[in-house]
Every structure is written in C-alpha cells, then in structure tokens.
Design an enzyme around this catalytic site. Structure first.
Site, PDB file in Angstrom:
ATOM      1  N   GLY A 212       9.127  15.242  20.198  1.00 42.47           N
ATOM      2  CA  GLY A 212       8.990  13.939  20.844  1.00 42.47           C
ATOM      3  C   GLY A 212      10.059  12.933  20.442  1.00 42.47           C
TER       4      GLY A 212
ATOM      5  N   ASP B 243      14.396  18.715  37.937  1.00 38.42           N
ATOM      6  CA  ASP B 243      13.832  17.509  37.313  1.00 38.42           C
ATOM      7  C   ASP B 243      14.937  16.533  36.915  1.00 38.42           C
ATOM      8  OD1 ASP B 243      14.126  19.848  35.460  1.00 38.42           O
ATOM      9  OD2 ASP B 243      13.939  18.279  33.955  1.00 38.42           O
TER      10      ASP B 243
HETATM   11  P1  AMP Z   1      15.798  17.048  29.361  1.00 38.39           P
HETATM   12  O1  AMP Z   1      16.618  18.180  28.839  1.00 38.39           O
HETATM   13  O2  AMP Z   1      15.949  15.769  28.572  1.00 38.39           O
HETATM   14  O3  AMP Z   1      15.963  16.835  30.833  1.00 38.39           O
HETATM   15  O4  AMP Z   1      14.278  17.477  29.103  1.00 38.39           O
HETATM   16  C1  AMP Z   1      13.654  18.573  29.715  1.00 38.39           C
HETATM   17  C2  AMP Z   1      12.188  18.593  29.358  1.00 38.39           C
HETATM   18  O5  AMP Z   1      12.010  18.865  27.959  1.00 38.39           O
HETATM   19  C3  AMP Z   1      11.446  17.301  29.623  1.00 38.39           C
HETATM   20  O6  AMP Z   1      10.137  17.626  29.997  1.00 38.39           O
HETATM   21  C4  AMP Z   1      11.498  16.619  28.284  1.00 38.39           C
HETATM   22  O7  AMP Z   1      10.485  15.656  28.138  1.00 38.39           O
HETATM   23  C5  AMP Z   1      11.306  17.781  27.330  1.00 38.39           C
HETATM   24  N1  AMP Z   1      11.865  17.555  25.998  1.00 38.39           N
HETATM   25  C6  AMP Z   1      13.185  17.589  25.643  1.00 38.39           C
HETATM   26  N2  AMP Z   1      13.319  17.346  24.325  1.00 38.39           N
HETATM   27  C7  AMP Z   1      12.077  17.132  23.813  1.00 38.39           C
HETATM   28  C8  AMP Z   1      11.555  16.823  22.519  1.00 38.39           C
HETATM   29  N3  AMP Z   1      12.347  16.706  21.447  1.00 38.39           N
HETATM   30  N4  AMP Z   1      10.217  16.680  22.404  1.00 38.39           N
HETATM   31  C9  AMP Z   1       9.403  16.820  23.459  1.00 38.39           C
HETATM   32  N5  AMP Z   1       9.828  17.102  24.703  1.00 38.39           N
HETATM   33  C10 AMP Z   1      11.152  17.254  24.890  1.00 38.39           C
HETATM   34 MG    MG Z   2      15.521  15.598  32.241  1.00 35.19          MG
END
Ligand code: AMP
Ligand code: MG
Length: 481
Positions: free
Chosen positions: A127, A254
């Site tokens: 998180g 996404d």
């Molecule tokens: P992103 O790569 O930022 O587009 O994230 C892809 C997915 O992974 C989304 O659902 C994010 O909320 C989740 N996510 C990425 N990093 C974390 C983290 N450190 N803790 C929880 N969820 C994460």
């Molecule tokens: Mg994202």
C-alpha cells in the site's frame, strides 16, 4: 483581521453517481510528513493557497489527514488487462480519491493520493510508495504538461518519514498527491460490465459523458458517441506521445483513461535513438508496449472498452458489435491525421507529407539518430552531423528543402516552438531521483525547471539536451514502485 487561508474542499460526484464502484476508506497515518515538492501553479489553478498547503495542516491534507468535515475518501474499483491478461479485481490498492475540486476555470478535477496505505484492493502489496518513483511521476507529468500533452499532474510529493521495503532494501517512503480530469479508466468500465449490474454500467457511462464528453449526450446514440469520443481522444494522445518519443511502458487497460489524459508514469521513459522496438520496462520481455506498438495497443485497449459498452449501444448484440466495430475502426485514420499534422509542424512544412515522414523515420532508425535532438538540429541547419552516413540524409533533406516556405528564419522559429530541446533524459532522471532518495533535491529541481519550459533554450542547461554517453548501460525501468 485574519484572512482565511484556503485549503481544498472536496465534492464526491463520482462516489454518489456510482456507489458500487468505490469503497469509502481512510489514508494511513504517517510518522513525520514532510513536503518535498509542491506544484504552486497547479495549487493556484485549483483555488488553493500554496502558502497554506506548506503549513502543517496543508501538508497533512496532502497525505489525507485532517480532511474537511464530511469528506470521505474512496478507493476506486477497476479491472484490467495487464500485459493482455484479464485481472477481474485491480482497483486502488495503494491509492485513494480524496474527492473532486472545481478549479478556477470551473473544471472538475480529481484529487487523488498514491502510496496512502493498503486498501481492500491491495492484494499482496504494502500500500506504500517510495520517494523516487513518486518524484518521477511528478517530473514526467510536468514535462508532459509543458509539452502540451493532456496528462494527470502532481500537486505534491510528501515524504512520510517511514521506510518502505523494496527489492533494493529499505527506501524512504512518500505519498503523491495527483490531480486528474478523472480517474475513469477502460478498466473501470470492465469492472462495471463484469459486475453484471446494468444500471451501474449505465450510470458510469452517463457520468463519463457528463464529465468528459458532454456533447455525446446530444447524439442520437449517446453511448456509442461516448465510445467514439474516447477513441478519438486516445488516438490524438498516442499520436502526441509518438511525436515526442515517449514510451509509456505499461499500457494496460487500467492505465488507459476515458478523459484522454496520460496516466500512471511508472516504467515510462523518453526514447533517445529513434527505434520502434524501444522498450525500457524490465518486465516487458516481448516488447508488447514498445514505442512503435503503442498505437496498436491503445486501439486494442479501446476494443476492450467497446465490448463493455455493447449492452448500452443496442439490445441486439450483433447490431451493437457492428456499430462499435465501425467506431473502433476510426482510430487509425484519426491517429494518422494527428501524427501527420504533428510531423508536418515538426519538420516546418505547411502540408503533411506521409512519404517524407516515413522515409525520415526509417533513416533515423537505421542510423540510430537521437529523436529529440534531430528536430532541433534540423531547425538549426546542422542535422547532417548526426548521421554517420550523411548521403541518404542529404537526399532526404533536398526533398524537404523543396517543400519549405521561403522565409527560412520563420520556419526555424516555428519548428522550435513545437520541438522540445529539453525532455527528461533517462540518465538525468535517474541522477535526480538517486540524489533525492539520498536527501538532495537540487538535481530534481534543476531538471524540473528544464523540462517545465521545454521549448525555450536557456544558458546553463546544455547538459540536459543530450543522451547518456554512448558507453552507458542500456536504460531499464522497473514497475515495483
Ligand atoms: P500500477 O502499476 O500503479 O498501475 O498499479 C497496478 C495495480 O497494482 C493497481 O491495482 C495498484 O493499486 C496495485 N499496486 C501497485 N503497487 C502496489 C502496492 N505497493 N500496494 C498495493 N497495491 C499496489
Ligand atoms: Mg495504474
């Protein structure tokens, strides 16, 4: 007499319009929040007093604490195809929508946190977020904005005072406060469609129309028209990325917005030597999200959006598929129109010339010429020196010359207004983030200053105009942020 120092006040029109697509949630508390970067220009646009945001109550707000009475942050639900594989439940795992602000121009803007603690969508993640990647998102967003490309922007990065565990070991933690036209994604529609709740899907589509594409409401088929407008906005967006040599790096559904803004600057980077196969992300083994694949991938993502809208487009599925397919097939022509118009401007031409452009790009690729540097050198009249074998360039340049207007000084000036001299060069980004992680923000601030006025050459910034030395290791970006 004291003057009220304005912070931000939030509306929650999204959470009210489609309550089933978000969960009320609270940001984690952090031991010692400390402001690392504040976007004063953006704060002012939002109607907030930058000085007030720098005070303890303002910094607290920027990490989701001490919110105005009645503000309920939410974690937004979404699904998504990650590298082509469908994940039914992604969502804000470490992010929260604080709410929406009506800016000074009357536009509704999301204010959103990233790194604000685990939510019910966190899956295995902690998180949290680290200082380096959050400053990277700040920097790239400002560079894109200054280049005139629709983008989310950082309002602030706040160090949390807490360490986050990453592969490299413990890193200083941070929260990014991000402003976007909205956080509606193709993945949001995928989540709503998969839920089987037709009313929620319709409410989501109607919210998207009202917020981003209001003219669609007056069309004979508003939901088909919504789809068309998203297709066109994304076609223009990806054309603009291509013009500046930007590689997003993780074009999952996404990370494809309904607004047409670029979002989520993770493993992204600007290309140096022009090469359609350019990939920076350590996990993109097959080059799915390579520079040259981006138009096709964005169109693929939009096909996934079209699928979610079918039930709203026509009760007769075959008719809905035919109508949506026809709209999706508008993408290549819209992309081409924007790309060719942009290339004509970059080359100083009054009219697009697709063959001249195709031949140039092949030449830049064949001789591995620096994408950003080429167009400024062309305006300055010294592009020839960038080619190891100048003969094919000479032939190409003669063709272009014949098309140029007579006033060459005016041509060069116009070219320099659309061709950046400063983009966030990979080695400079790394240098700035490494220093910031170690506590020195000066290189970050200098780089930010350079890329925030990308078309205006300034003394003392020559070091920001060239790629990494030829013997530098290939640049690699990482997702686990
Ligand atoms: P992103 O790569 O930022 O587009 O994230 C892809 C997915 O992974 C989304 O659902 C994010 O909320 C989740 N996510 C990425 N990093 C974390 C983290 N450190 N803790 C929880 N969820 C994460
Ligand atoms: Mg994202």
């Amino acid at each position: 007499m004291t003057v009220a120092r304005t912070l931000l006040e939030f509306d929650d029109s999204y959470a009210r319009a489609v309550p089933s697509l978000s969960l009320p949630w609270t940001a984690a508390a952090f031991p010692a929040p400390r402001l690392l970067a504040l976007n004063e220009e953006l704060a002012d646009e939002l109607g907030a007093d930058p000085a007030a945001l720098r005070e303890p109550a303002g910094v607290a707000l920027l990490v989701g604490q001490g919110l105005p009475e009645g503000t309920t942050p939410v974690a937004q639900a979404y699904s998504g195809h990650q590298f082509g594989h469908y994940q039914p439940r992604l969502g804000d795992g470490r992010a929260l929508l604080l709410g929406e602000v009506l800016d000074r121009a009357g536009r509704r803007r999301d204010v959103h946190l990233k790194g604000s603690g685990r939510t019910p969508f966190a899956r295995g993640g902690d998180g949290k977020a680290a200082v380096g990647p959050m400053l990277r998102e700040y920097l790239i967003g400002e560079a894109m904005h200054a280049l005139g490309i629709p983008t989310t922007r950082a309002l602030a990065v706040v160090a949390t005072g807490e360490a986050v565990e990453r592969e490299q070991g413990p890193l200083p933690g941070a929260v990014l406060c991000r402003v976007a036209a909205s956080h509606l994604r193709v993945g949001t529609f995928q989540f709503a469609a998969a839920s089987g709740d037709r009313a929620a899907l319709r409410a989501l589509a109607d919210h998207a129309i009202a917020r981003h594409h209001p003219a669609a409401a007056d069309a004979a088929e508003p939901h088909l028209e919504l789809f068309r407008r998203v297709v066109h906005a994304q076609a223009e967006l990806v054309a603009r990325w291509m013009l500046v040599g930007f590689v997003h790096g993780v074009l999952n559904t996404d990370n494809t917005t309904i607004s047409g803004e670029s979002i989520d600057y993770g493993p992204c980077a600007f290309m140096d030597a022009h090469d359609p196969a350019t990939v920076f992300s350590s996990i993109d083994h097959r080059g799915r999200y390579a520079y040259g694949n981006q138009p096709a991938i964005v169109q693929w993502n939009l096909a996934r959006l079209g699928e979610t809208l079918l039930p709203l487009i026509d009760d007769d599925t075959d008719a809905a598929v035919a109508a949506a397919t026809a709209v999706l097939h508008e993408f290549p022509a819209v992309y081409e129109r924007h790309h060719q118009a942009g290339m004509a401007a970059k080359l100083g031409l009054a009219e697009p010339d697709p063959q001249l452009v195709a031949d140039l790009l092949e030449l830049l690729h064949a001789q591995r010429v620096d994408h950003t540097g080429f167009f400024r050198a062309l305006a300055a009249g010294d592009a020839r020196a960038l080619f190891t074998d100048p003969a094919p360039f000479d032939a190409w340049a003669a063709r272009r010359d014949a098309l140029l207007p007579a006033d060459r000084g005016a041509v060069a000036a116009a070219m320099n207004r659309v061709n950046p001299i400063y983009v966030p060069r990979n080695h400079r980004v790394e240098e700035a983030l490494t220093a910031a992680t170690a506590g020195d923000l000066d290189p970050f601030r200098r780089l930010l200053q350079a890329v925030s006025a990308p078309f205006t050459e300034r003394v003392g910034l020559a070091g920001y105009t060239t790629p990494a030395p030829g013997d530098a290791a290939p640049y690699v970006t990482y997702c686990g942020t």
